[in-house]
Design an enzyme around this catalytic site. Structure first.
Site, PDB file in Angstrom:
ATOM      1  N   GLU A 108     -10.739  67.883 -17.424  1.00 21.40           N
ATOM      2  CA  GLU A 108     -11.524  66.677 -17.605  1.00 21.40           C
ATOM      3  C   GLU A 108     -12.913  66.823 -16.979  1.00 21.40           C
ATOM      4  O   GLU A 108     -13.053  67.347 -15.885  1.00 21.40           O
ATOM      5  CB  GLU A 108     -10.812  65.476 -16.983  1.00 21.40           C
ATOM      6  CG  GLU A 108      -9.472  65.144 -17.632  1.00 21.40           C
ATOM      7  CD  GLU A 108      -9.618  64.640 -19.060  1.00 21.40           C
ATOM      8  OE1 GLU A 108     -10.722  64.219 -19.428  1.00 21.40           O
ATOM      9  OE2 GLU A 108      -8.612  64.663 -19.799  1.00 21.40           O
ATOM     10  N   HIS A 168      -5.481  67.596 -18.100  1.00 18.86           N
ATOM     11  CA  HIS A 168      -4.377  67.057 -18.891  1.00 18.86           C
ATOM     12  C   HIS A 168      -3.657  68.186 -19.623  1.00 18.86           C
ATOM     13  O   HIS A 168      -4.277  69.183 -20.007  1.00 18.86           O
ATOM     14  CB  HIS A 168      -4.896  66.037 -19.907  1.00 18.86           C
ATOM     15  CG  HIS A 168      -4.951  64.640 -19.391  1.00 18.86           C
ATOM     16  ND1 HIS A 168      -6.125  63.937 -19.252  1.00 18.86           N
ATOM     17  CD2 HIS A 168      -3.956  63.799 -18.970  1.00 18.86           C
ATOM     18  CE1 HIS A 168      -5.846  62.723 -18.780  1.00 18.86           C
ATOM     19  NE2 HIS A 168      -4.543  62.613 -18.604  1.00 18.86           N
ATOM     20  N   CYS A 220      -4.068  58.520 -14.572  1.00 19.66           N
ATOM     21  CA  CYS A 220      -4.700  59.841 -14.543  1.00 19.66           C
ATOM     22  C   CYS A 220      -6.177  59.730 -14.164  1.00 19.66           C
ATOM     23  O   CYS A 220      -6.650  60.393 -13.238  1.00 19.66           O
ATOM     24  CB  CYS A 220      -4.550  60.529 -15.894  1.00 19.66           C
ATOM     25  SG  CYS A 220      -2.861  61.055 -16.272  1.00 19.66           S
ATOM     26  N   ARG A 233      -3.180  50.188 -20.455  1.00 22.05           N
ATOM     27  CA  ARG A 233      -2.543  49.796 -21.720  1.00 22.05           C
ATOM     28  C   ARG A 233      -1.083  49.452 -21.511  1.00 22.05           C
ATOM     29  O   ARG A 233      -0.516  48.606 -22.218  1.00 22.05           O
ATOM     30  CB  ARG A 233      -2.702  50.931 -22.733  1.00 22.05           C
ATOM     31  CG  ARG A 233      -2.123  50.626 -24.121  1.00 22.05           C
ATOM     32  CD  ARG A 233      -2.328  51.794 -25.074  1.00 22.05           C
ATOM     33  NE  ARG A 233      -1.680  53.008 -24.627  1.00 22.05           N
ATOM     34  CZ  ARG A 233      -0.386  53.288 -24.789  1.00 22.05           C
ATOM     35  NH1 ARG A 233       0.407  52.432 -25.398  1.00 22.05           N
ATOM     36  NH2 ARG A 233       0.116  54.431 -24.370  1.00 22.05           N
TER      37      ARG A 233
END
Length: 215
Positions: free
Chosen positions: A78, A165, A141, A88
Site C-alpha cells: 500500500e 494486502h 487495514c 462497511r
C-alpha cells in the site's frame, strides 16, 4: 535489523485469515534480518494498542502489517493510509465507525516509508503477481497502517512502516466462484520476497518504476 510483521485474526465471517496464517510461517531470519510476527485483532484502536505495546517491547526497525484483501489476485504493498475510518461492516468487537477521524493530531494521510516499488519487483521476480495499491480501504487495514505510521511519526523516530494486502487463500474460495486466490505457500514466499527487498533497500531510495493507475 529487526522486522515486526503483523497479521489479523479472521473477520467478516471467514474461518481463517491468510495474513495470520502466512506470518506464522515466516522464518525467523530473512536476508540477514531478524523477523518476529504478531497477531493483531481486527478491531479499531485495539489493533493499534497491541501494535504499540509490541513496538515498545521489541524496538523493531521496520513494521510491515499484512491484511486480507479478498478479491485481489496479487500481493499489493500500500502507498498511503488516510486519517479516516468508514466501516462497511462491523469489526470483531462490533464497532462500525462512520466518517471518523483516527487521530485528531495526525496528518490527513501518511505515505508508507517502505520501498513499495522494490517490494513489488521482488515479488514479481519470485514468480508471483504484485502491484502497488493506492488505497488501503477504510476498514481496520487502513486504520492499522495509519496508526503504525502515526506511531513512527510521533513516538518511535526512525521506525519504518507500511502495509501489504494479500489475496484469499485457495481454501477460502471453494464456495466463491470466480474469486481470485493464492496458495498459502505462495503468499508466504511473496511476503518473504517483500521483506528481502525491505532489507536490501534499507539505505537506498525506492525504485522509480511505474506504479500508478489511471483510476
Amino acid at each position: 535489523m529487526k522486522i515486526l510483521v503483523t497479521g489479523f485474526d479472521p473477520f467478516g465471517g471467514e474461518a481463517v485469515n491468510p495474513a495470520l496464517e502466512a506470518v506464522k510461517q515466516l522464518p525467523a531470519n530473512i536476508a540477514g534480518a531478524e523477523v518476529q510476527w504478531l497477531e493483531v485483532p481486527t478491531v479499531f484502536y485495539k489493533s493499534a494498542q497491541v501494535l504499540e505495546e509490541k513496538i515498545a517491547a521489541y524496538q523493531p526497525d521496520v513494521v510491515l502489517c499484512i491484511g486480507q484483501a479478498g478479491g485481489r489476485f496479487g500481493l499489493t504493498p500500500e502507498r498511503v493510509a488516510i486519517n479516516q475510518d468508514d466501516a462497511r461492516i462491523p469489526d470483531n468487537d462490533g464497532n462500525q465507525p462512520i466518517d471518523t477521524v483516527i487521530r485528531a493530531d495526525g496528518a490527513p494521510a501518511y505515505f508508507a516509508t517502505l520501498p513499495i516499488k522494490a517490494m513489488v519487483e521482488a515479488i514479481k521476480a519470485a514468480g508471483l503477481p504484485a502491484s502497488v495499491s493506492n488505497t488501503a480501504g477504510t476498514f481496520v487495514c487502513n486504520h492499522l497502517m495509519y496508526q503504525a505510521l502515526y506511531l513512527a511519526d510521533k513516538k518511535f523516530p526512525g521506525l519504518k512502516a507500511g502495509f501489504m494486502h494479500i489475496p484469499f487463500m485457495t481454501e477460502q474460495v471453494v464456495d466463491k466462484p470466480n474469486t481470485a486466490s493464492m496458495a498459502l505457500a505462495d503468499i508466504v514466499k511473496g511476503i518473504e520476497s517483500a521483506i528481502a527487498a525491505i532489507v536490501s533497500y534499507r539505505d537506498k531510495e525506492d525504485l522509480k518504476t511505474i506504479g500508478g493507475e489511471t483510476h
